[in-house]
Write an enzyme that holds these catalytic residues in place. Structure first.
Site, PDB file in Angstrom:
ATOM      1  N   THR A   1       0.924  -1.196   0.049  1.00  0.00           N
ATOM      2  CA  THR A   1      -0.080  -0.057   0.031  1.00  0.00           C
ATOM      3  C   THR A   1       0.960   1.322  -0.119  1.00  0.00           C
ATOM      4  OG1 THR A   1      -1.545   1.236   1.304  1.00  0.00           O
ATOM      5  CG2 THR A   1      -0.117  -0.224   2.517  1.00  0.00           C
TER       6      THR A   1
ATOM      7  N   CYS B   1      -2.040   5.021  -5.157  1.00  0.00           N
ATOM      8  CA  CYS B   1      -2.758   4.138  -4.045  1.00  0.00           C
ATOM      9  C   CYS B   1      -2.637   2.944  -4.932  1.00  0.00           C
ATOM     10  CB  CYS B   1      -4.149   4.768  -3.836  1.00  0.00           C
ATOM     11  SG  CYS B   1      -5.147   3.608  -3.063  1.00  0.00           S
TER      12      CYS B   1
END
Length: 232
Positions: free
Chosen positions: A83, A197
C-alpha cells in the site's frame, strides 16, 4: 531465489494484484514452472482504517512492524508494504527488522527519473497526497515535484478509494471523474501521473488516458522481482 515478504490486506483487493503480478513477472523472467517465493501477513484492514481516521500512526506502525518481524522469522529476505499510504510508517517498520524494505516512493522516483520527468501529478488517499512522507521523499531524493489536486478533487479521489475501490467496486462515473482530475493536473504542468494508491490501477488504465500513468503496484512488484532475481 530469495523470498519476498508481503505485508498485505490494505486492501486485500490490491494485495491480490501484488501476488498475481509478482508471480507473473518471475515466470516471465525465469520461464518454465518458476513462480515466486512469497510469505505474507495480511492484516484486518478495518483495524488499520480506524487508526488512520484517528490519526494514530504510531499504533499503526507498531502493527505493521509486528507483521514485518513475523515475515523475517518466516524467512523473508526483503519486505514490501502493499500500500502507498502506510509507507508513512516505513521507517518504523524498517527499524524493526534487519532485512531491507523496498520503499514504494523510491521505486516511483527512480522510474520518473528514467522518464526524465521533473513534474508529475499524484493521486492517492488524502493521507498520501497531503502528508510529506511521499512527496517530500521524491523531491528530496529525486528532485521531482509531485503535484496534487485541488482540495475538492482531492477529497473525491480519497472517497472513491475508500467507498468503492477497496471494496472491489469499479464504476464508470468514478473513472470519468478521475480522468477529469488527471486532465487538470496535466494543465498544471504534470508530465505524467503517479497512481499513488495501489487500488487506483483497478479503475484507471493507460488506455484511458494520453498522459503516462505510473501504476505504483506494477513498479513495486517489478522492483521486488528484480531484487530477488538479482540477489537470489
Amino acid at each position: 531465489m530469495k523470498t519476498i515478504g508481503l505485508i498485505g490486506g490494505m486492501s486485500w483487493e490490491s494485495t491480490r494484484s501484488y501476488y498475481e503480478n509478482i508471480n507473473r513477472l518471475v515466470n516471465q523472467r525465469l520461464g518454465g514452472y518458476h513462480s515466486a517465493k512469497i510469505v505474507m501477513v495480511s492484516v484486518d484492514f478495518a483495524e488499520i482504517e480506524q487508526l488512520q481516521r484517528q490519526g494514530d500512526w504510531d499504533m499503526a506502525g507498531k502493527l505493521l512492524a509486528d507483521c514485518a518481524k513475523m515475515l523475517e522469522l518466516a524467512g523473508a529476505d526483503v519486505l514490501l508494504i502493499c500500500t502507498n499510504t502506510m509507507h508513512c510508517v516505513a521507517e518504523q517498520v524498517q527499524t524493526s527488522v534487519s532485512i531491507p524494505l523496498l520503499h514504494i516512493a523510491d521505486v516511483t522516483g527512480e522510474y520518473l527519473q528514467k522518464l526524465e520527468h521533473s513534474k508529475a501529478g499524484l493521486l492517492g488517499t488524502r493521507f498520501t497526497m497531503e502528508q510529506d512522507f511521499y512527496r517530500q521523499r521524491v523531491m528530496d531524493n529525486y528532485a521531482i515535484e509531485l503535484l496534487i489536486p485541488e482540495p475538492q478533487d482531492m477529497q473525491r479521489v480519497h472517497d472513491i478509494i475508500y467507498q468503492e475501490l477497496v471494496h472491489g467496486k469499479i464504476h464508470e462515473q468514478s473513472r470519468q471523474e478521475y480522468l477529469k482530475i488527471i486532465n487538470k493536473l496535466a494543465a498544471n504542468g504534470a508530465q505524467s501521473v503517479v497512481l499513488g494508491c495501489t487500488e487506483i490501477g483497478l479503475l484507471v488504465k493507460q488506455g484511458d488516458c494520453e498522459l503516462p500513468l505510473l501504476d505504483t503496484t506494477q513498479l513495486h512488484c517489478q522492483a521486488a522481482v528484480d531484487y530477488v532475481c538479482l540477489w537470489g
